[in-house]
Write a protein that holds these residues in place. Structure first.
Motif, PDB file in Angstrom:
ATOM      1  N   HIS A 135       0.787  -1.069  -0.008  1.00 16.09           N
ATOM      2  CA  HIS A 135      -0.117  -0.075  -0.180  1.00 16.09           C
ATOM      3  C   HIS A 135       0.646   1.288   0.261  1.00 16.09           C
ATOM      4  O   HIS A 135       0.360   2.395   0.335  1.00 16.09           O
ATOM      5  N   ASN A 136       2.075   1.304  -0.265  1.00 21.66           N
ATOM      6  CA  ASN A 136       3.178   2.135  -0.313  1.00 21.66           C
ATOM      7  C   ASN A 136       2.990   2.926   1.331  1.00 21.66           C
ATOM      8  O   ASN A 136       3.136   4.210   1.402  1.00 21.66           O
TER       9      ASN A 136
ATOM     10  N   LYS B 216       3.525   5.992   8.409  1.00 21.56           N
ATOM     11  CA  LYS B 216       2.301   6.426   7.747  1.00 21.56           C
ATOM     12  C   LYS B 216       0.744   5.935   7.915  1.00 21.56           C
ATOM     13  O   LYS B 216      -0.088   6.696   7.798  1.00 21.56           O
TER      14      LYS B 216
ATOM     15  N   GLY C 123       4.614  12.764   2.230  1.00 20.42           N
ATOM     16  CA  GLY C 123       4.739  11.251   1.416  1.00 20.42           C
ATOM     17  C   GLY C 123       3.281  11.084   1.232  1.00 20.42           C
ATOM     18  O   GLY C 123       2.925  10.423   0.119  1.00 20.42           O
ATOM     19  N   LEU C 124       2.405  11.086   2.312  1.00 17.69           N
ATOM     20  CA  LEU C 124       1.014  10.775   2.060  1.00 17.69           C
ATOM     21  C   LEU C 124       0.328  11.748   1.012  1.00 17.69           C
ATOM     22  O   LEU C 124      -0.646  11.201   0.505  1.00 17.69           O
ATOM     23  N   GLU C 125       0.628  12.839   1.183  1.00 16.36           N
ATOM     24  CA  GLU C 125      -0.173  13.638   0.310  1.00 16.36           C
ATOM     25  C   GLU C 125       0.413  13.579  -1.253  1.00 16.36           C
ATOM     26  O   GLU C 125      -0.335  13.271  -2.100  1.00 16.36           O
ATOM     27  N   ARG C 126       1.617  13.122  -1.442  1.00 16.19           N
ATOM     28  CA  ARG C 126       2.156  12.878  -2.752  1.00 16.19           C
ATOM     29  C   ARG C 126       1.670  11.459  -3.359  1.00 16.19           C
ATOM     30  O   ARG C 126       1.003  11.540  -4.524  1.00 16.19           O
ATOM     31  N   ASP C 127       1.199  10.661  -2.542  1.00 20.48           N
ATOM     32  CA  ASP C 127       0.589   9.407  -2.636  1.00 20.48           C
ATOM     33  C   ASP C 127      -0.832   9.430  -2.832  1.00 20.48           C
ATOM     34  O   ASP C 127      -1.460   8.153  -3.054  1.00 20.48           O
ATOM     35  N   GLY C 128      -1.389  10.749  -2.522  1.00 20.48           N
ATOM     36  CA  GLY C 128      -2.866  10.718  -2.692  1.00 20.48           C
ATOM     37  C   GLY C 128      -3.830  10.253  -1.490  1.00 20.48           C
ATOM     38  O   GLY C 128      -4.989  10.149  -1.707  1.00 20.48           O
ATOM     39  N   PHE C 129      -3.209  10.060  -0.258  1.00 19.57           N
ATOM     40  CA  PHE C 129      -3.817   9.651   0.794  1.00 19.57           C
ATOM     41  C   PHE C 129      -4.457  10.739   1.517  1.00 19.57           C
ATOM     42  O   PHE C 129      -5.430  10.366   2.284  1.00 19.57           O
TER      43      PHE C 129
ATOM     44  N   LYS D 185      -9.141   7.958  -1.267  1.00 22.15           N
ATOM     45  CA  LYS D 185      -8.300   6.790  -1.187  1.00 22.15           C
ATOM     46  C   LYS D 185      -7.746   6.667   0.060  1.00 22.15           C
ATOM     47  O   LYS D 185      -7.668   5.467   0.535  1.00 22.15           O
TER      48      LYS D 185
ATOM     49  N   THR E  64      -8.480   3.357   2.226  1.00 20.74           N
ATOM     50  CA  THR E  64      -7.493   2.393   2.771  1.00 20.74           C
ATOM     51  C   THR E  64      -7.276   2.243   4.113  1.00 20.74           C
ATOM     52  O   THR E  64      -7.023   1.210   4.932  1.00 20.74           O
TER      53      THR E  64
END
Length: 174
Positions: free
Chosen positions: A50-51, A56, A92-98, A118, A122
């Motif tokens: 889930h990256n 995170k 990182g979470l923002e970059r990955d769309g969370f 998302k 998740t």
């Protein structure tokens, strides 16, 4: 038997060579360290697709069910991390769309962090999966065994420097 790391085998061999007392206690400590390392590795493997890292995942969990979001400093406090650490996790979470950062219309210095669709999906799925997995780690333990195990861990905690320095209320929590 729990598989020990090579360094712990070496330390045990050296302790035996020096005829140190309490080698059984050393082994028990090393077994506990090996167990916690195995749990950490398993956790990382479960979150990696889930990256996500554990840090995170904690942020997602803290934001889940917070429709108005939380500020970065609230997240740092609740996660027990520094503000620079939370900034890195949020980036990182923002970059990955969370998640997304939302500015306050009245005070642009204030930022609210909210999960994206998302991130919400998740968090919901992973929290259920993760807590179920954690529950399986102690599968087969009776209620009495869990209480006894917790009490034994508390005894070890009280022997650590951190446990000795903790307030009596915290040191005695179960």
């Amino acid at each position: 038997m729990i598989s020990l790391e090579q360094k712990h085998h070496s330390l045990l061999q050296e302790a035996k060579r020096r005829t140190q007392p309490d080698i059984a206690n050393l082994r028990l400590c090393f077994e506990l360290l090996a167990l916690t390392a195995a749990i950490d590795r398993d956790c990382a493997v479960r979150l990696a697709p889930h990256n996500l890292s554990e840090g995170k995942f904690v942020v997602l969990f803290l934001l889940h069910g917070q429709p108005h979001g939380l500020s970065p400093h609230e997240l740092a406090d609740r996660a027990g991390v520094t503000r620079p650490t939370i900034t890195g996790l949020l980036d990182g979470l923002e970059r990955d769309g969370f998640l997304a950062r939302h500015s306050n219309l009245q005070d642009r210095r204030k930022v609210s962090i909210r999960l994206s669709e998302k991130g919400d999906a998740t968090a919901r799925t992973l929290f259920a999966d993760h807590t179920q997995w954690i529950g399986t780690l102690f599968g087969g333990f009776s209620s009495e065994e869990r209480i006894q195990f917790s009490a034994l861990l508390q005894r070890v905690w009280r022997n650590t420097d951190a446990g000795k320095m903790a307030s009596p209320a915290i040191a005695g929590e179960t």
